[in-house]
Design a protein around this motif. Sequence first.
Motif, PDB file in Angstrom:
ATOM      1  N   LEU A 187      90.701  11.091 -14.379  1.00 45.00           N
ATOM      2  CA  LEU A 187      89.574  11.276 -16.397  1.00 45.00           C
ATOM      3  C   LEU A 187      88.662  12.443 -16.224  1.00 45.00           C
ATOM      4  O   LEU A 187      88.096  12.909 -17.396  1.00 45.00           O
ATOM      5  CB  LEU A 187      88.577   9.481 -15.503  1.00 45.00           C
ATOM      6  CG  LEU A 187      88.971   8.250 -15.831  1.00 45.00           C
ATOM      7  CD1 LEU A 187      87.861   7.365 -15.940  1.00 45.00           C
ATOM      8  CD2 LEU A 187      89.866   8.330 -16.832  1.00 45.00           C
ATOM      9  N   GLU A 188      88.283  12.593 -15.001  1.00 48.98           N
ATOM     10  CA  GLU A 188      87.573  14.056 -15.105  1.00 48.98           C
ATOM     11  C   GLU A 188      88.180  14.985 -16.576  1.00 48.98           C
ATOM     12  O   GLU A 188      88.074  16.121 -16.285  1.00 48.98           O
ATOM     13  CB  GLU A 188      86.593  14.805 -14.079  1.00 48.98           C
ATOM     14  CG  GLU A 188      85.928  13.901 -13.427  1.00 48.98           C
ATOM     15  CD  GLU A 188      85.274  14.259 -12.401  1.00 48.98           C
ATOM     16  OE1 GLU A 188      85.730  15.033 -11.589  1.00 48.98           O
ATOM     17  OE2 GLU A 188      84.072  13.448 -11.768  1.00 48.98           O
ATOM     18  N   THR A 189      89.427  15.386 -15.535  1.00 49.95           N
ATOM     19  CA  THR A 189      90.924  16.180 -15.882  1.00 49.95           C
ATOM     20  C   THR A 189      91.103  15.843 -17.569  1.00 49.95           C
ATOM     21  O   THR A 189      91.151  16.885 -17.948  1.00 49.95           O
ATOM     22  CB  THR A 189      91.784  16.101 -15.262  1.00 49.95           C
ATOM     23  OG1 THR A 189      91.535  16.921 -13.600  1.00 49.95           O
ATOM     24  CG2 THR A 189      92.583  16.920 -15.464  1.00 49.95           C
ATOM     25  N   GLU A 190      90.845  14.643 -17.443  1.00 49.12           N
ATOM     26  CA  GLU A 190      91.241  14.479 -19.037  1.00 49.12           C
ATOM     27  C   GLU A 190      90.452  14.891 -20.058  1.00 49.12           C
ATOM     28  O   GLU A 190      90.498  15.101 -21.092  1.00 49.12           O
ATOM     29  CB  GLU A 190      91.649  12.444 -19.362  1.00 49.12           C
ATOM     30  CG  GLU A 190      93.263  12.533 -18.908  1.00 49.12           C
ATOM     31  CD  GLU A 190      93.463  11.156 -19.065  1.00 49.12           C
ATOM     32  OE1 GLU A 190      92.219  10.063 -19.337  1.00 49.12           O
ATOM     33  OE2 GLU A 190      94.252  10.749 -18.766  1.00 49.12           O
ATOM     34  N   ALA A 191      89.047  14.857 -19.694  1.00 44.07           N
ATOM     35  CA  ALA A 191      87.665  14.628 -20.887  1.00 44.07           C
ATOM     36  C   ALA A 191      87.777  16.373 -20.213  1.00 44.07           C
ATOM     37  O   ALA A 191      87.787  16.844 -21.876  1.00 44.07           O
ATOM     38  CB  ALA A 191      86.798  14.360 -19.738  1.00 44.07           C
ATOM     39  N   ALA A 192      87.506  17.174 -19.612  1.00 41.03           N
ATOM     40  CA  ALA A 192      88.123  18.339 -19.609  1.00 41.03           C
ATOM     41  C   ALA A 192      89.354  19.108 -20.450  1.00 41.03           C
ATOM     42  O   ALA A 192      88.997  19.858 -21.258  1.00 41.03           O
ATOM     43  CB  ALA A 192      88.419  19.290 -18.430  1.00 41.03           C
ATOM     44  N   ALA A 193      90.606  18.765 -20.441  1.00 40.44           N
ATOM     45  CA  ALA A 193      91.769  18.320 -21.043  1.00 40.44           C
ATOM     46  C   ALA A 193      90.668  18.910 -22.557  1.00 40.44           C
ATOM     47  O   ALA A 193      91.804  19.364 -23.316  1.00 40.44           O
ATOM     48  CB  ALA A 193      92.870  18.047 -20.645  1.00 40.44           C
ATOM     49  N   GLU A 194      91.136  17.435 -22.886  1.00 38.62           N
ATOM     50  CA  GLU A 194      89.687  17.180 -24.349  1.00 38.62           C
ATOM     51  C   GLU A 194      88.867  18.381 -25.041  1.00 38.62           C
ATOM     52  O   GLU A 194      88.962  18.782 -25.943  1.00 38.62           O
ATOM     53  CB  GLU A 194      89.079  15.511 -24.396  1.00 38.62           C
ATOM     54  CG  GLU A 194      89.155  14.954 -25.826  1.00 38.62           C
ATOM     55  CD  GLU A 194      90.851  14.849 -26.486  1.00 38.62           C
ATOM     56  OE1 GLU A 194      89.759  14.969 -27.670  1.00 38.62           O
ATOM     57  OE2 GLU A 194      91.858  15.318 -25.947  1.00 38.62           O
TER      58      GLU A 194
END
Length: 207
Positions: A187-194
Amino acid sequence: MPSITTIHDSLPYIDPEPTAASLAVAHALIAAERHLVPDDPSHALLPPPPTPSTFQTPLLTSELARAASGTKLSALDLSRYEAPTVPPQGTTSPADLSALLARAYAAQTYVSSRRTHLALLDTYGKNAWLVGNWQLEGEVKALERELAETKRAIDVVTLQRKGAQDEAGPEVKGLEETWRRGVARVLETEAAAEGVRREVLEVRRRG
């Protein structure tokens, strides 16, 4: 509702106890599903209504009604075993005398057999009854021993299952924590990618 409050020994030992909120939600779902079933006996979700058994024939029904009314069974002719009434001499024909003699023989044979059976029952009946009771007591004790052994085996299996689950508990909890950390990282990776994607779009919009 006994089916809701029943505790099963087969449930896992390492799972946490359900909270009051979880129990309330489960009870609400059960109540809602019960309301989906109408009171109509012909509803598809309900079992079919009971019907008379196929073996209950008209003859059996009549016999059950006779037994309930207390009427004696008249299938056997007991008059043949009764002592015949001898008519006065010279008032019967040879055929009638022959029939009376046959009835007298039948009655005598029946009474003789009854006396023999009663004598045997008086001589050996008590011992046979005691022996039968002794055999039944032996069977009951054997069944009680088998039941006790089965209960002990169930207790042993339950303890073994509990021990195995307690040993696997830390590993299960570790795997659960690892899974949670992995999900959090995803989830953190997806938030950072977003966030990076939005920055790229903002730069492109300005350019």
